[in-house]
Enzyme design. Structure first.
Site, PDB file in Angstrom:
ATOM      1  N   ARG A  62       0.953  -1.276  -0.004  1.00  0.00           N
ATOM      2  CA  ARG A  62       0.015   0.033  -0.021  1.00  0.00           C
ATOM      3  C   ARG A  62       0.899   1.272   0.038  1.00  0.00           C
ATOM      4  NH1 ARG A  62      -4.812   0.804   4.064  1.00  0.00           N
ATOM      5  NH2 ARG A  62      -3.151  -0.132   5.606  1.00  0.00           N
ATOM      6  N   ARG A 104      -2.684  -5.756  14.369  1.00  0.00           N
ATOM      7  CA  ARG A 104      -3.845  -5.153  13.973  1.00  0.00           C
ATOM      8  C   ARG A 104      -4.940  -6.234  13.723  1.00  0.00           C
ATOM      9  NH1 ARG A 104      -1.376  -1.610   9.672  1.00  0.00           N
ATOM     10  NH2 ARG A 104      -3.482  -1.141   8.850  1.00  0.00           N
TER      11      ARG A 104
HETATM   12  P1  AP5 Z   1      -7.369   0.008   1.893  1.00  0.00           P
HETATM   13  O1  AP5 Z   1      -8.447   0.179   1.011  1.00  0.00           O
HETATM   14  O2  AP5 Z   1      -6.451   0.871   2.132  1.00  0.00           O
HETATM   15  O3  AP5 Z   1      -7.730  -0.855   3.107  1.00  0.00           O
HETATM   16  P2  AP5 Z   1      -8.430  -0.440   4.475  1.00  0.00           P
HETATM   17  O4  AP5 Z   1      -9.280  -1.399   4.858  1.00  0.00           O
HETATM   18  O5  AP5 Z   1      -8.931   0.973   4.500  1.00  0.00           O
HETATM   19  O6  AP5 Z   1      -7.229  -0.678   5.299  1.00  0.00           O
HETATM   20  P3  AP5 Z   1      -6.670   0.280   6.706  1.00  0.00           P
HETATM   21  O7  AP5 Z   1      -5.176  -0.308   6.866  1.00  0.00           O
HETATM   22  O8  AP5 Z   1      -7.125   1.814   6.536  1.00  0.00           O
HETATM   23  O9  AP5 Z   1      -7.597  -0.553   7.959  1.00  0.00           O
HETATM   24  P4  AP5 Z   1      -7.272  -0.421   9.284  1.00  0.00           P
HETATM   25  O10 AP5 Z   1      -8.796  -0.887   9.847  1.00  0.00           O
HETATM   26  O11 AP5 Z   1      -6.358  -1.448   9.760  1.00  0.00           O
HETATM   27  O12 AP5 Z   1      -6.835   1.117   9.480  1.00  0.00           O
HETATM   28  P5  AP5 Z   1      -7.312   2.328  10.081  1.00  0.00           P
HETATM   29  O13 AP5 Z   1      -6.869   3.450   9.497  1.00  0.00           O
HETATM   30  O14 AP5 Z   1      -8.901   2.293  10.128  1.00  0.00           O
HETATM   31  O15 AP5 Z   1      -6.626  -1.103   0.737  1.00  0.00           O
HETATM   32  C1  AP5 Z   1      -5.220  -1.566   1.403  1.00  0.00           C
HETATM   33  C2  AP5 Z   1      -4.349  -1.843   0.263  1.00  0.00           C
HETATM   34  O16 AP5 Z   1      -4.788  -3.006  -0.568  1.00  0.00           O
HETATM   35  C3  AP5 Z   1      -4.225  -0.676  -0.641  1.00  0.00           C
HETATM   36  O17 AP5 Z   1      -2.921  -0.660  -1.264  1.00  0.00           O
HETATM   37  C4  AP5 Z   1      -5.231  -0.856  -2.071  1.00  0.00           C
HETATM   38  O18 AP5 Z   1      -4.675  -0.441  -3.010  1.00  0.00           O
HETATM   39  C5  AP5 Z   1      -5.158  -2.460  -1.868  1.00  0.00           C
HETATM   40  N1  AP5 Z   1      -6.520  -2.997  -2.168  1.00  0.00           N
HETATM   41  C6  AP5 Z   1      -8.031  -2.693  -1.577  1.00  0.00           C
HETATM   42  N2  AP5 Z   1      -8.748  -3.383  -2.371  1.00  0.00           N
HETATM   43  C7  AP5 Z   1      -8.138  -4.552  -3.239  1.00  0.00           C
HETATM   44  C8  AP5 Z   1      -8.657  -5.348  -4.190  1.00  0.00           C
HETATM   45  N3  AP5 Z   1      -9.866  -5.540  -4.109  1.00  0.00           N
HETATM   46  N4  AP5 Z   1      -7.588  -6.157  -4.835  1.00  0.00           N
HETATM   47  C9  AP5 Z   1      -6.267  -5.760  -4.755  1.00  0.00           C
HETATM   48  N5  AP5 Z   1      -5.785  -4.728  -3.927  1.00  0.00           N
HETATM   49  C10 AP5 Z   1      -6.815  -3.887  -3.078  1.00  0.00           C
HETATM   50  O19 AP5 Z   1      -7.030   2.386  11.602  1.00  0.00           O
HETATM   51  C11 AP5 Z   1      -5.576   2.306  11.992  1.00  0.00           C
HETATM   52  C12 AP5 Z   1      -5.579   2.347  13.420  1.00  0.00           C
HETATM   53  O20 AP5 Z   1      -6.429   3.626  14.052  1.00  0.00           O
HETATM   54  C13 AP5 Z   1      -5.961   1.248  14.182  1.00  0.00           C
HETATM   55  O21 AP5 Z   1      -5.064   0.077  14.140  1.00  0.00           O
HETATM   56  C14 AP5 Z   1      -6.312   1.624  15.627  1.00  0.00           C
HETATM   57  O22 AP5 Z   1      -5.282   1.939  16.418  1.00  0.00           O
HETATM   58  C15 AP5 Z   1      -6.917   3.258  15.600  1.00  0.00           C
HETATM   59  N6  AP5 Z   1      -8.445   3.165  15.058  1.00  0.00           N
HETATM   60  C16 AP5 Z   1      -8.987   3.437  14.079  1.00  0.00           C
HETATM   61  N7  AP5 Z   1     -10.429   3.178  14.182  1.00  0.00           N
HETATM   62  C17 AP5 Z   1     -10.662   3.046  15.713  1.00  0.00           C
HETATM   63  C18 AP5 Z   1     -11.727   2.824  16.370  1.00  0.00           C
HETATM   64  N8  AP5 Z   1     -12.910   3.079  15.748  1.00  0.00           N
HETATM   65  N9  AP5 Z   1     -11.502   2.781  17.761  1.00  0.00           N
HETATM   66  C19 AP5 Z   1     -10.144   2.582  18.234  1.00  0.00           C
HETATM   67  N10 AP5 Z   1      -9.038   2.806  17.560  1.00  0.00           N
HETATM   68  C20 AP5 Z   1      -9.244   2.785  16.047  1.00  0.00           C
END
Ligand code: AP5
Length: 213
Positions: A129, A169
């Site tokens: 990514r 994660r």
């Molecule tokens: P992408 O679309 O970026 O995936 P994503 O599901 O959005 O991934 P995230 O890493 O953002 O999710 P996350 O839940 O770990 O992180 P968040 O920021 O929410 O796709 C990933 C990659 O794959 C990209 O390169 C894309 O191009 C590729 N791709 C996508 N679809 C594809 C397909 N179909 N085929 C091929 N390639 C594909 O959270 C981060 C941190 O914040 C957490 O760990 C936590 O510490 C905190 N946090 C966030 N929300 C909360 C909450 N509600 N409460 C407490 N802590 C929180």
């Protein structure tokens, strides 16, 4: 009378494709995209007290405490644009306490979309990514490569996108997902997230079109 706007929650493992699908959904449906992770990263970048605390948890792959996350999301959901255009909540709620808070504040989704992706695919997606800091667009070196050399040269990587951290994660996700799912059982749609982003979107689009009918 105008039908009430869509209210969508999208959930799934890290790198299951939530952000990618949200870009496609907002393009078509005009919903306001509210991503808990993006709101937190903005606090981290600002260097606020909440941001400093949040970063410690994010680096360990743990959930950031509710006292930081819950009000942050509530405030964004309460803005007039979310109320008028409908909302697309990404990565929230991730625990039963967050789901309970959402309900208490009067935010009721029409649909809860769960992206199901296998662990080995999650790791491959995280490692490849890249993000464009100028447009906010999400790329993948293999699956969605940047369109030009100029974009390629400015792409960045997230601080929690390493193999070790994604394993943490994933563990946090597994520990919490069932509790959240049980609160939205009657409106849950499970989507196969292992296929191409276009094929994933086709499944989601189908479900949203039916809802609007
Ligand atoms: P992408 O679309 O970026 O995936 P994503 O599901 O959005 O991934 P995230 O890493 O953002 O999710 P996350 O839940 O770990 O992180 P968040 O920021 O929410 O796709 C990933 C990659 O794959 C990209 O390169 C894309 O191009 C590729 N791709 C996508 N679809 C594809 C397909 N179909 N085929 C091929 N390639 C594909 O959270 C981060 C941190 O914040 C957490 O760990 C936590 O510490 C905190 N946090 C966030 N929300 C909360 C909450 N509600 N409460 C407490 N802590 C929180």
């Amino acid at each position: 009378a105008k039908p009430s706007p869509l209210r969508v929650i999208i959930a799934g493992a890290p790198a299951s494709g939530k952000g990618t699908q949200c870009q496609l959904i907002t393009q078509k449906y005009g919903l306001v995209h509210i991503a808990a992770g993006d709101l937190l990263r903005a606090e981290v970048a600002e260097g606020s007290e909440n941001g400093k605390q949040a970063k410690e948890y994010m680096e360990k792959g743990l959930l950031v405490p509710d006292d930081i996350v819950v009000m942050m999301v509530r405030d964004r959901l309460s803005q007039p644009d979310s109320q008028q255009n409908g909302w697309l909540l990404d990565g929230y709620p991730r625990s039963s306490s967050q789901a309970t808070a959402l309900k208490k504040f009067g935010f009721h989704p029409n649909v809860f979309i769960l992206l199901e992706v296998s662990d080995d695919i999650v790791v491959e997606r995280v490692v490849g990514r890249r993000l464009d800091p100028v447009t906010g667009k999400i790329y993948h070196l293999k699956y969605s490569p940047p369109e030009t050399e100029e974009i390629a040269a400015r792409l960045t990587q997230r601080f929690d996108d390493t193999v070790d951290r994604v394993k943490l994660r994933l563990r946090t996700h597994r520990q919490n997902v069932d509790a959240v799912l049980s609160m939205y059982e009657d409106i849950t749609i499970k989507v196969n997230g292992n296929v191409s982003k276009e094929d994933v979107f086709a499944q989601i689009n189908n479900a949203l079109t039916k809802l609007l009918d």
